[in-house]
Enzyme design. Structure first.
Site, PDB file in Angstrom:
ATOM      1  N   TYR A 385       6.006   1.573   0.781  1.00 29.96           N
ATOM      2  CA  TYR A 385       4.859   2.415   0.436  1.00 29.96           C
ATOM      3  C   TYR A 385       4.665   2.377  -1.081  1.00 29.96           C
ATOM      4  O   TYR A 385       5.584   2.630  -1.838  1.00 29.96           O
ATOM      5  CB  TYR A 385       5.137   3.839   0.917  1.00 29.96           C
ATOM      6  N   CYS A 386       3.457   2.029  -1.523  1.00 34.84           N
ATOM      7  CA  CYS A 386       3.092   2.034  -2.938  1.00 34.84           C
ATOM      8  C   CYS A 386       4.047   1.141  -3.734  1.00 34.84           C
ATOM      9  O   CYS A 386       4.269  -0.005  -3.392  1.00 34.84           O
ATOM     10  CB  CYS A 386       3.044   3.469  -3.459  1.00 34.84           C
ATOM     11  N   ILE A 387       4.689   1.678  -4.768  1.00 36.18           N
ATOM     12  CA  ILE A 387       5.583   0.860  -5.580  1.00 36.18           C
ATOM     13  C   ILE A 387       6.813   0.424  -4.781  1.00 36.18           C
ATOM     14  O   ILE A 387       7.420  -0.614  -5.061  1.00 36.18           O
ATOM     15  CB  ILE A 387       5.986   1.620  -6.870  1.00 36.18           C
TER      16      ILE A 387
END
Length: 651
Positions: A385-387
Site C-alpha cells: 500500500y502506497c510507499i
C-alpha cells in the site's frame, strides 16, 4: 486524503452551550437581549430561552425582529477571547525563543519560481495588458450584476465552492459581493500564473501551487470580520463561540509546543485496540523493525496461500481496520483469506541509519519467511500500500534478479514505481526543500518527525485539511469532529533519515526505479523482469499517488500479467470502500494500452466497491481451501493480542 467527512457530535460539553435557536441570517441574528416594550401580539410559537439569558419580548407582528445581543456579555467575551489569544501567542513566542532560527527563510524555493514567472510575464507586455483588461472587464460585470440585484434580479450562483455554501454568503448583499470579488480575483491570479510561457514546467508548477496556497489563505471565509456564519455564531452566543475558539487555539498551540497544530479530530474519543483496530488476532513475531500480526479466521476454511499486507511506514496500518463496518482486514477474513499484516515500528533515532536494504532484508523478506513458517506454505501472496507498494515492487525486482520464488502474486494499493507524473509532491523534492528536510531530521536526532509529513500532506489540500478546521475550530468555536479517519490521519509516524532521503532523491528526484538505476540488495532493479501476476488499484481523485502515475507504474512491469482497476474517490476512501457502503464506482479493462486515456476509453464502469473484483482475482491465485488457521496454534507462539504494541507508539 479523502474528501472531508461529515462531522459527528462530540461527547465533550461545549463551553457556553445554549439551547438550539432558529436559523437566521447575520443581519438578524438572535442573541440574549434586554427586555423592551412591544405592542401586544398573539402568543408566539414556544421557544426555549438560552440558559441565563434575560427574557425577550416579541415585537409587533408586522415588525422585523431587531433583537440585539447582550452587549455587556458580548463585550466581556470579546475581551476574554482577545486576552486568551494574546496569552497563547506570548507563550508561543517564549517557547520558541530558545530555539535556533530556521537556516533557510524560503525552504520551498518559492522566490526564484515566482521571479521566473514574473519575468516571463514581463517579457510579454501585450499578454499582461490583456490580462489586466480582462480583470477590469470581470469587475465591471460584477458591478453590473450587483446593480441588477438591487432591482430584484437574482444573482448568478457562481462556481460551486463549499467554503461559501451557507445561504448567508449569497443572501446578504455585502457578503455576496465580497465572496464574488474574492473568487474573481483568485481565479484571475491563478489563471495568470498558469498562462505564463517559456518557463521550466516544474518551476511553473511550483509557482502555481504556492499561488493557490496564497489565494486560499486570503479567502474571506478565513477571517472573522468577513465570515457571516462566524459572525452569526458570535452574535447568537454573545461572544462565547469566540471564547471557545480561542480556547481551542490555545490548546492547539500548547499541543504543538509553541507552533500551531490544528486539531482535525477529537483525539480523546479513540483508543487503538479499544474502538479502532479491533479485529481479533495475535502478534506472532516481533523484532526491532516490525510486528507480524496474524488475524483470526472468520470462516471454517481458508485459502491455502496466506495474504501478507505491507502498509506504508509513513502511516499506521489500522487504516485497514478502523471500524468493523469498514475493516478491510475483517472483510478479507470473511472471504476466506488467511490475513497477516506487517506492523512497522515507529522508528526513533536508533533507526536513523536504516535504508531500503534494511527494510528489504529485515522487513519484506523476514516477514515472508515467518508467514511461510507459520502456515507451512512454499509461497505467500502480498499487498503493498502506497510507499509500502513502492518497496514491495522493488523487492519483486530483486526476487526476479536473485531467483527467489516465494511470492505467488502481488497487489498494489495506490502505489507508485514510475514517478514521472507523481503530482504536487514532486514540488517537495527540490534540493532547497531537501536541505530543509535534512535539517529537520538532524535536529530531531536522525528521524523525520511525523508532524512534518502531516504538514506536507495537509498543504496538498489546504482548504479541506487546514482552513476548514481553522474556521470551524477557532472562528466558530466548535469541537473537532469525533471521526476515526481523521484520528488516524493525525497519528503519523517518524521516518529514518537514510531511508527517507534515499526515497525522495531516488524516486521523486531521479525516477530511478523505472530507469534501471535503483540498486537494492546489491542488484540494479529491472521491473520488466517480474513475471508473477500483479493487481494494481488506482483512485480517480488521488492527490498523493495520481492515477496517471499509478498507470505508468503498472506498465513498467511489462513482463508480468497485470490487472488494473480504477476506483472512485481518493487516496484513502478509494481504497477503503467496503461493499456494504454502496459508494462510488470502479472501472475495469482487461487491456493495458499505452496511455491511460486509451485505457479509460475502453474501460467498463461498475457500481460500488472494487473489493469483490479484487477478491475474485485473488482467490484464483490463493490455492484450494484448507482448515482455518488458529493464530494461537501455529509454530510461532503468540506474543500478544492484535493490534500489538508498535502501532500504539505515538510520535
Amino acid at each position: 486524503m479523502a474528501k472531508r467527512p461529515t462531522e459527528s457530535d462530540s461527547p465533550r460539553p461545549k463551553a457556553g452551550a445554549r439551547a438550539p435557536r432558529k436559523a437566521g441570517r447575520p443581519t438578524s441574528a438572535k442573541g440574549s437581549a434586554r427586555p423592551r416594550k412591544s405592542a401586544p401580539r398573539p402568543e408566539p410559537e414556544a421557544e426555549q430561552p438560552a440558559p441565563g439569558a434575560q427574557a425577550r419580548q416579541e415585537a409587533a407582528p408586522d415588525a422585523p425582529e431587531t433583537a440585539l445581543p447582550d452587549l455587556e456579555a458580548l463585550s466581556m467575551n470579546l475581551a476574554r477571547a482577545a486576552m486568551m489569544a494574546q496569552a497563547a501567542m506570548a507563550e508561543s513566542a517564549m517557547s520558541q525563543a530558545g530555539r535556533p532560527a530556521a537556516l533557510n527563510p524560503d525552504p520551498f524555493n518559492v522566490g526564484p519560481a515566482l521571479t521566473s514567472v514574473m519575468t516571463g510575464l514581463a517579457a510579454r507586455p501585450d499578454k499582461l495588458f490583456q490580462a489586466q483588461a480582462d480583470l477590469f472587464t470581470r469587475y465591471m460585470d460584477l458591478w453590473s450584476s450587483t446593480a441588477s440585484q438591487t432591482q430584484g434580479v437574482p444573482a448568478s450562483a457562481g462556481r460551486p465552492d463549499k467554503r461559501f455554501k451557507d445561504p448567508a454568503w449569497s443572501e446578504n448583499p455585502t457578503f455576496d459581493i465580497m465572496r464574488r470579488s474574492y473568487q474573481l480575483s483568485a481565479d484571475w491570479m491563478n489563471e495568470l500564473v498558469s498562462s505564463v510561457e517559456d518557463v521550466d514546467p516544474r518551476t511553473k508548477r511550483r509557482a502555481e501551487f504556492f499561488t493557490r496556497l496564497l489565494t486560499d489563505a486570503f479567502s474571506p471565509s478565513n477571517f472573522l470580520a468577513s465570515n457571516p456564519v462566524a459572525l452569526k455564531a458570535l452574535a447568537e452566543s454573545n461572544g462565547e463561540s469566540l471564547v471557545k475558539g480561542m480556547q481551542n487555539f490555545a490548546a492547539d498551540m500548547e499541543r504543538g509546543g509553541g507552533k500551531l497544530k490544528i486539531s482535525q479530530a477529537d483525539y480523546d474519543r479513540f483508543r487503538v485496540g479499544e474502538n479502532v483496530a479491533t479485529a481479533p488476532g495475535q502478534v506472532v513475531w516481533r523484532d526491532d523493525l516490525f510486528e507480524l500480526i496474524q488475524y483470526a479466521p472468520a470462516t471454517e476454511q481458508q485459502h491455502e496461500i496466506p495474504l501478507l499486507i505491507f502498509p506504508p511506514w509513513i502511516n499506521k496500518f489500522y487504516i485497514l481496520d478502523l471500524q468493523p463496518a469498514n475493516s478491510m482486514i475483517r472483510w478479507l477474513s470473511e472471504q476466506g483469506f488467511s490475513v497477516f499484516v506487517c506492523s512497522w515500528v515507529n522508528p526513533d533515532a536508533d533507526k536513523a541509519g536504516y535504508g531500503f536494504d534494511d527494510y528489504l532484508e529485515k522487513g519484506i523478506y523476514r516477514a515472508i519467511d515467518k508467514v511461510r513458517e507459520q502456515c507451512g506454505t512454499g509461497t505467500v501472496n502480498t499487498v503493498g500500500y502506497c510507499i509500502g507498494g513502492t518497496l514491495m515492487g522493488a523487492a519483486l525486482g530483486h526476487m526476479a534478479a536473485t531467483g527467489r520464488k516465494d511470492v505467488g502474486a502481488t497487489t498494489f494499493f495506490a502505489a507508485q514505481h514510475d514517478f514521472a507524473e507523481a503530482g504536487d509532491l514532486l514540488l517537495f523534492t527540490d534540493e532547497h526543500w531537501l536541505d530543509e528536510i535534512e535539517r529537520q531530521m538532524d535536529e530531531a536526532g536522525g528521524v523525520l518527525p511525523g508532524s512534518a509529513m502531516a504538514d506536507t500532506f495537509n498543504a496538498l489540500r489546504a482548504n479541506d485539511l487546514i482552513w476548514s478546521f481553522f474556521v470551524s475550530n477557532y472562528l466558530m468555536g466548535k469541537d473537532p469532529p469525533a471521526f476515526d479517519l481523521l484520528f488516524w490521519n493525525a497519528d503519523q509516524t517518524r521516518m529514518p533519515k537514510r531511508l527517507h532521503m534515499d526515497y525522495l532523491r531516488s524516486m521523486y528526484g531521479r525516477n530511478a526505479l523505472t530507469q534501471g538505476q535503483f540498486e537494492l540488495g546489491g542488484v540494479n532493479i529491472d521491473l520488466s523482469k517480474v513475471a508473477i501476476p500483479l493487481y494494481f488499484q488506482a483512485s480517480r481523485e488521488d492527490h498523493i499517488a495520481p492515477t496517471r502515475s499509478v498507470y505508468r507504474s503498472a506498465r513498467a512491469f511489462s513482463g508480468a500479467d497485470v490487472t488494473l482497476t480504477l476506483a472512485g474517490s481518493g487516496h484513502i476512501a478509494g481504497v477503503i470502500n467496503p461493499p456494504s457502503a454502496r459508494k462510488y464506482a470502479h472501472w475495469t479493462n482487461d487491456a493495458l494500452p499505452e496511455t491511460f486515456d486509451a485505457w479509460l476509453e475502453g474501460a467498463e464502469e461498475h457500481p460500488g466497491s472494487w473489493w469483490p473484483h479484487w477478491a475474485a482475482w485473488l482467490s484464483k491465485r490463493s490455492g484450494p481451501k484448507v482448515k482455518a488457521r488458529d493464530p494461537a496454534a501455529g509454530p510461532l507462539p503468540p506474543i500478544e493480542p492484535a493490534p500489538g504494541s508498535y502501532v500504539k507508539v505515538r510520535s
